[in-house]
Design a protein around this motif. Structure first.
Motif, PDB file in Angstrom:
ATOM      1  N   PRO A   1     -68.755 -43.696 -55.466  1.00  0.00           N
ATOM      2  CA  PRO A   1     -69.043 -43.597 -54.496  1.00  0.00           C
ATOM      3  C   PRO A   1     -68.202 -43.658 -53.362  1.00  0.00           C
ATOM      4  O   PRO A   1     -67.863 -44.948 -52.782  1.00  0.00           O
ATOM      5  N   LEU A   2     -68.605 -43.358 -51.973  1.00  0.00           N
ATOM      6  CA  LEU A   2     -68.067 -43.809 -51.056  1.00  0.00           C
ATOM      7  C   LEU A   2     -69.144 -44.377 -49.999  1.00  0.00           C
ATOM      8  O   LEU A   2     -70.241 -44.584 -49.828  1.00  0.00           O
ATOM      9  N   VAL A   3     -68.658 -45.707 -49.980  1.00  0.00           N
ATOM     10  CA  VAL A   3     -69.142 -46.824 -49.083  1.00  0.00           C
ATOM     11  C   VAL A   3     -68.481 -46.933 -47.838  1.00  0.00           C
ATOM     12  O   VAL A   3     -66.954 -47.431 -47.834  1.00  0.00           O
ATOM     13  N   VAL A   4     -69.474 -47.354 -46.996  1.00  0.00           N
ATOM     14  CA  VAL A   4     -68.675 -47.202 -45.132  1.00  0.00           C
ATOM     15  C   VAL A   4     -69.843 -48.733 -44.752  1.00  0.00           C
ATOM     16  O   VAL A   4     -70.648 -48.363 -44.377  1.00  0.00           O
ATOM     17  N   GLN A   5     -68.699 -49.567 -44.476  1.00  0.00           N
ATOM     18  CA  GLN A   5     -69.538 -50.913 -43.857  1.00  0.00           C
ATOM     19  C   GLN A   5     -70.971 -51.367 -44.651  1.00  0.00           C
ATOM     20  O   GLN A   5     -71.830 -51.501 -44.184  1.00  0.00           O
TER      21      GLN A   5
ATOM     22  N   SER B   1     -59.581 -42.698 -47.501  1.00  0.00           N
ATOM     23  CA  SER B   1     -59.275 -41.872 -46.376  1.00  0.00           C
ATOM     24  C   SER B   1     -60.556 -41.413 -46.099  1.00  0.00           C
ATOM     25  O   SER B   1     -60.369 -40.922 -44.796  1.00  0.00           O
ATOM     26  N   GLY B   2     -61.588 -41.034 -47.157  1.00  0.00           N
ATOM     27  CA  GLY B   2     -62.753 -41.005 -46.077  1.00  0.00           C
ATOM     28  C   GLY B   2     -63.199 -41.728 -45.659  1.00  0.00           C
ATOM     29  O   GLY B   2     -63.702 -41.649 -44.477  1.00  0.00           O
ATOM     30  N   ARG B   3     -63.541 -43.246 -45.633  1.00  0.00           N
ATOM     31  CA  ARG B   3     -63.889 -44.083 -44.642  1.00  0.00           C
ATOM     32  C   ARG B   3     -63.527 -44.271 -43.728  1.00  0.00           C
ATOM     33  O   ARG B   3     -63.986 -44.362 -42.886  1.00  0.00           O
ATOM     34  N   ASN B   4     -61.878 -44.213 -43.661  1.00  0.00           N
ATOM     35  CA  ASN B   4     -61.255 -44.238 -42.222  1.00  0.00           C
ATOM     36  C   ASN B   4     -61.838 -42.993 -41.372  1.00  0.00           C
ATOM     37  O   ASN B   4     -61.730 -43.259 -40.461  1.00  0.00           O
ATOM     38  N   THR B   5     -62.106 -41.717 -41.793  1.00  0.00           N
ATOM     39  CA  THR B   5     -62.056 -39.727 -41.205  1.00  0.00           C
ATOM     40  C   THR B   5     -63.481 -41.077 -40.624  1.00  0.00           C
ATOM     41  O   THR B   5     -63.795 -40.479 -39.649  1.00  0.00           O
ATOM     42  N   ILE B   6     -64.545 -41.416 -41.736  1.00  0.00           N
ATOM     43  CA  ILE B   6     -66.239 -41.203 -41.172  1.00  0.00           C
ATOM     44  C   ILE B   6     -66.210 -42.613 -40.112  1.00  0.00           C
ATOM     45  O   ILE B   6     -66.728 -42.424 -39.202  1.00  0.00           O
ATOM     46  N   LEU B   7     -65.115 -43.449 -39.645  1.00  0.00           N
ATOM     47  CA  LEU B   7     -65.373 -44.993 -39.166  1.00  0.00           C
ATOM     48  C   LEU B   7     -64.300 -44.488 -37.485  1.00  0.00           C
ATOM     49  O   LEU B   7     -64.727 -44.364 -37.188  1.00  0.00           O
TER      50      LEU B   7
ATOM     51  N   GLU C   1     -73.403 -49.465 -46.849  1.00  0.00           N
ATOM     52  CA  GLU C   1     -73.993 -48.491 -46.724  1.00  0.00           C
ATOM     53  C   GLU C   1     -72.705 -47.068 -47.557  1.00  0.00           C
ATOM     54  O   GLU C   1     -71.770 -46.761 -47.034  1.00  0.00           O
ATOM     55  N   GLN C   2     -73.758 -46.395 -48.516  1.00  0.00           N
ATOM     56  CA  GLN C   2     -73.103 -45.929 -49.381  1.00  0.00           C
ATOM     57  C   GLN C   2     -73.510 -44.925 -49.246  1.00  0.00           C
ATOM     58  O   GLN C   2     -74.935 -43.933 -48.203  1.00  0.00           O
ATOM     59  N   GLN C   3     -72.668 -43.603 -48.580  1.00  0.00           N
ATOM     60  CA  GLN C   3     -72.274 -42.450 -47.536  1.00  0.00           C
ATOM     61  C   GLN C   3     -73.217 -41.477 -48.494  1.00  0.00           C
ATOM     62  O   GLN C   3     -73.090 -40.598 -48.383  1.00  0.00           O
ATOM     63  N   GLY C   4     -72.438 -41.439 -50.065  1.00  0.00           N
ATOM     64  CA  GLY C   4     -72.586 -40.323 -50.862  1.00  0.00           C
ATOM     65  C   GLY C   4     -71.503 -40.848 -52.284  1.00  0.00           C
ATOM     66  O   GLY C   4     -71.135 -41.837 -52.461  1.00  0.00           O
ATOM     67  N   LEU C   5     -71.674 -40.096 -52.731  1.00  0.00           N
ATOM     68  CA  LEU C   5     -70.553 -39.451 -54.403  1.00  0.00           C
ATOM     69  C   LEU C   5     -69.137 -38.484 -53.850  1.00  0.00           C
ATOM     70  O   LEU C   5     -69.625 -37.749 -53.931  1.00  0.00           O
ATOM     71  N   PHE C   6     -68.239 -39.021 -54.322  1.00  0.00           N
ATOM     72  CA  PHE C   6     -67.174 -38.382 -54.290  1.00  0.00           C
ATOM     73  C   PHE C   6     -66.864 -38.174 -55.834  1.00  0.00           C
ATOM     74  O   PHE C   6     -67.355 -38.147 -56.556  1.00  0.00           O
ATOM     75  N   ARG C   7     -66.742 -36.534 -56.298  1.00  0.00           N
ATOM     76  CA  ARG C   7     -67.181 -35.929 -57.116  1.00  0.00           C
ATOM     77  C   ARG C   7     -65.113 -35.180 -57.485  1.00  0.00           C
ATOM     78  O   ARG C   7     -64.901 -34.559 -56.432  1.00  0.00           O
ATOM     79  N   LEU C   8     -64.777 -35.671 -58.050  1.00  0.00           N
ATOM     80  CA  LEU C   8     -62.959 -35.168 -58.166  1.00  0.00           C
ATOM     81  C   LEU C   8     -62.752 -34.426 -59.055  1.00  0.00           C
ATOM     82  O   LEU C   8     -62.772 -34.883 -60.442  1.00  0.00           O
ATOM     83  N   GLY C   9     -62.971 -33.318 -59.298  1.00  0.00           N
ATOM     84  CA  GLY C   9     -61.965 -32.685 -60.723  1.00  0.00           C
ATOM     85  C   GLY C   9     -60.568 -32.169 -61.013  1.00  0.00           C
ATOM     86  O   GLY C   9     -60.075 -31.031 -59.905  1.00  0.00           O
TER      87      GLY C   9
END
Length: 680
Positions: A269-273, A56-62, A275-283
């Protein structure tokens, strides 16, 4: 009772203690095993959830990038149009203002080659006079002013004097003096829209769900976006767990502390095309798991006290057995619930409510049933599916669950798909069906492989039989051939010589024909080893066409060829030629004068496709599944081996052969060969 009276109290106590210890030890082992399995299930569920969040994060950024690109393209198109107008005539501020208003452009400015504004759609107000500028036009326009580029997407920038942000593009003026045209949009709406649908909003919404303690997107600089309850998180640089997760593409998990509570943390990691955009952390909350462990621990303590107090081995056994059953049932419930969710997500899922309106139609269902989700959700299932998927609609409307109900339908591409439908129902407090969910599996490939395997086993068995029969016939047939030759050369009858010669000639001819059939039997039973070489398929088809064109012309059938230039294969030239000629010969026999036969090849991904089509009489549907059977033929003088040998050659090349036919319209054979063979 008599036995109990002879057992001394100390033995009863000892037995009770030993049994209690055994039962307690067993319960502890089961507790640890349950904890491990619960942790595994939680890991699986968390991994699936963070994978979905990352997607979902990748889709949002794109999506944001796509929206920004569309804005830039629209502004650039307007800018180029203004540049042409500017080069053709002198524009005025009034004209620029009218163009800006008509095209929803906040401001249009024209600068000379020095970066001095010469014309604008907006006249600066007096209250702006004397206010300090945040930046100068030359800060952004230098590449256009110097002629380094002809157009430039400046993007988001702060307004020069006023409050707010702008989205701007610039193009080079076409006048001899040079300069630049700059178009600005008020970015307030764009930023608000991006805020509403951006990744921050996504994380805040997800963080509001029950069971989610926190969720954040973080890079080495700090937190990019997070749920509402996140004030701070540990930095990536000083956390070995986070560093390992950042360097890996897989999901990492641990138990950590957040706001004084234990949480099950997942990182990816969140990778878009690329390139790493950051790191998802879920608790995720561990309340349920900790509560379950606490309940199990309390039951274990109570059970131990009861066992020690009453000293009854039988009661000890019953209590521990009840405890183990309770734990096992709870574990099975959690495992079944989680497993059902994860399993169904891989299949097509359709849900309807009590009004028979579709409320869930996942992506797999849209692809499998060829119905867009937006055309299905919110509409009655009978309206969405109609006659094409009538069995699915009927299954959803059944008052009782359906299990593996198989149906077939013709796809838009013309192929037939086999589907298996299973439904599950939920009921309201009155026992009436509240909703029905159908899980649909695509069995097409499974059925095709089963049919292919069945056909291969059948052909192998028939080939072995043919080999044995051929060996038994060959020797007496050779003897008959030799006798016929001797009759022809060494014996001359006294009368009716011509008839004698004719009979011996017929005998020799029939022996040769049977010998040829036997050779075909043996060739099928023991196919020759492939002599593989790199072959240009278009050149091979041209040679085959040259061999076949004369036969087609003689019958008055139009023969056509078509091929793609780049289509090389690693094949046996002679055997593949035989397979294709067999198909062409069958097509010629089925096509009347004036008909058409075509031979073509094309590349499809990693496969080469060879297609033979005719406009002949077609094959009835009840015969299609028999035509590759050994000895099956509908011709008066056919052997029924041509298509069986063709299929064998194709399978030796690790390929497949398919047939599509309609009576009265013609037949199509499609050979699919891998461009690169395994092991080559």
């Amino acid at each position: 009772m008599k036995l109990a009276r002879h057992i001394q109290p100390r033995y009863v106590i000892a037995i009770t203690v030993v049994m209690a210890l055994l039962m307690v030890s067993s319960a502890l082992v089961e507790l640890q095993q349950s904890q491990r399995e619960l942790a595994h299930l939680m890991t699986e569920e968390a991994s699936s959830l963070i994978e979905a969040i990352a997607q979902s994060g990748r889709n949002t950024i794109l999506s944001n990038q796509e929206i920004e690109q569309l804005l830039a393209e629209r502004l650039l198109n307007n800018a180029h149009l203004l540049a042409r107008l500017d080069s053709a005539a002198v524009l005025t501020s009034q004209q620029l203002a009218e163009i800006a208003a008509a095209n929803d452009i906040f401001r249009i400015n024209i600068f000379d080659h020095n970066g001095t504004k010469v014309l604008s759609s907006y006249l600066e107000h007096d209250e702006h006079a004397g206010l300090p500028a945040r930046h100068e036009p030359q800060d952004f326009l230098q590449p256009v002013l110097t002629g380094e580029v002809t157009q430039l997407v400046i993007g988001l920038k702060a307004a020069r004097i006023e409050a707010g942000q702008r989205y701007a593009v610039a193009v080079q003026r076409r006048r001899s003096g040079g300069g630049a045209l700059v178009l600005n949009l008020d970015a307030a709406y764009f930023l608000e829209f991006r805020k509403r649908i951006g990744i921050g909003k996504l994380l805040q919404d997800l963080g509001d769900n029950s069971g989610v303690e926190f969720i954040a997107l973080q890079d080495e600089e700090g937190i990019i976006a997070a749920s509402r309850n996140v004030a701070e998180l540990s930095q990536i640089a000083g956390d070995d767990f986070m560093l390992q997760a950042q360097r890996s593409d897989s999901v990492h998990t641990r138990i950590a502390a957040f706001n004084g509570r234990k949480v099950f943390e997942v990182a990816k990691p969140l990778v878009v095309q690329g390139e790493q955009q950051g790191l998802f952390r879920l608790g995720l909350s561990m309340d349920e798991m900790l509560a379950l462990e606490a309940r199990m621990a309390r039951r274990l303590l109570i059970l131990s006290l009861v066992l020690i107090a009453i000293g009854a081995v039988l009661l000890t056994f019953i209590l521990i057995n009840q405890n183990l059953q309770t734990v096992s049932l709870e574990y099975q419930r959690i495992k079944s619930y989680t497993g059902e969710i994860l399993q169904n997500l891989a299949e097509a899922v359709v849900t309807r409510d009590r009004q028979q309106v579709i409320t869930l139609f996942n992506k797999s269902a849209a692809q499998m049933l060829e119905v867009p989700a937006e055309q299905a959700v919110g509409k009655p299932c009978t309206e969405v599916f109609g006659e094409r998927h009538a069995v699915l609609a009927d299954s959803l409307l059944q008052p009782s669950p359906v299990r593996d109900r198989e149906t077939h339908y013709v796809s838009a591409a013309g192929g037939t798909r086999a589907l298996a439908i299973s439904t599950s129902l939920t009921y309201d407090e009155r026992g009436e069906v509240d909703s029905a969910t159908a899980v649909i599996k695509d069995l097409t490939e499974q059925r095709r492989l089963e049919e292919q395997m069945h056909r291969r086993e059948k052909l192998l068995a028939m080939g072995e039989l043919a080999s044995g029969v051929a060996h038994e016939i060959r020797n007496p047939l050779n003897a008959i051939s030799m006798i016929a030759q001797r009759f022809e050369k060494e014996f001359v009858p006294q009368a009716e010589v011509a008839e004698y010669r004719a009979l011996t000639a017929v005998l020799k001819s029939e022996v040769q024909r049977v010998t040829h059939i036997i050779q075909q039997f043996l060739r099928f039973a023991r196919p020759p080893r492939l002599n593989l070489s790199q072959i240009a398929l278009p050149a091979l088809l041209q040679q085959i066409a040259a061999l076949f064109a004369g036969q087609a012309r003689a019958k008055g059938v139009r023969f056509e060829t078509a091929h793609e230039p780049d289509c090389d294969l690693h094949i046996d030239r002679e055997q593949m030629t035989q397979a294709i000629l067999n198909l062409l010969q069958n097509a010629l026999e089925a096509t009347p004068p004036g008909g058409r036969i075509s031979l073509s090849c094309a590349r499809s991904g990693s496969n080469a496709m060879i297609r033979v089509e005719d406009s002949g009489s077609g094959i009835p549907a009840d015969r299609l599944d028999k035509i590759f059977n050994l000895y099956y033929t509908t011709k008066p003088h056919g052997t029924g081996m041509g298509l069986a040998i063709t299929q064998q050659i194709v399978q030796q090349h690790q390929g497949t052969i398919q047939v599509h036919s309609q009576v009265g319209s013609g037949t199509e054979f499609l050979i699919t060969i891998p461009a690169e063979r395994n092991g080559q």
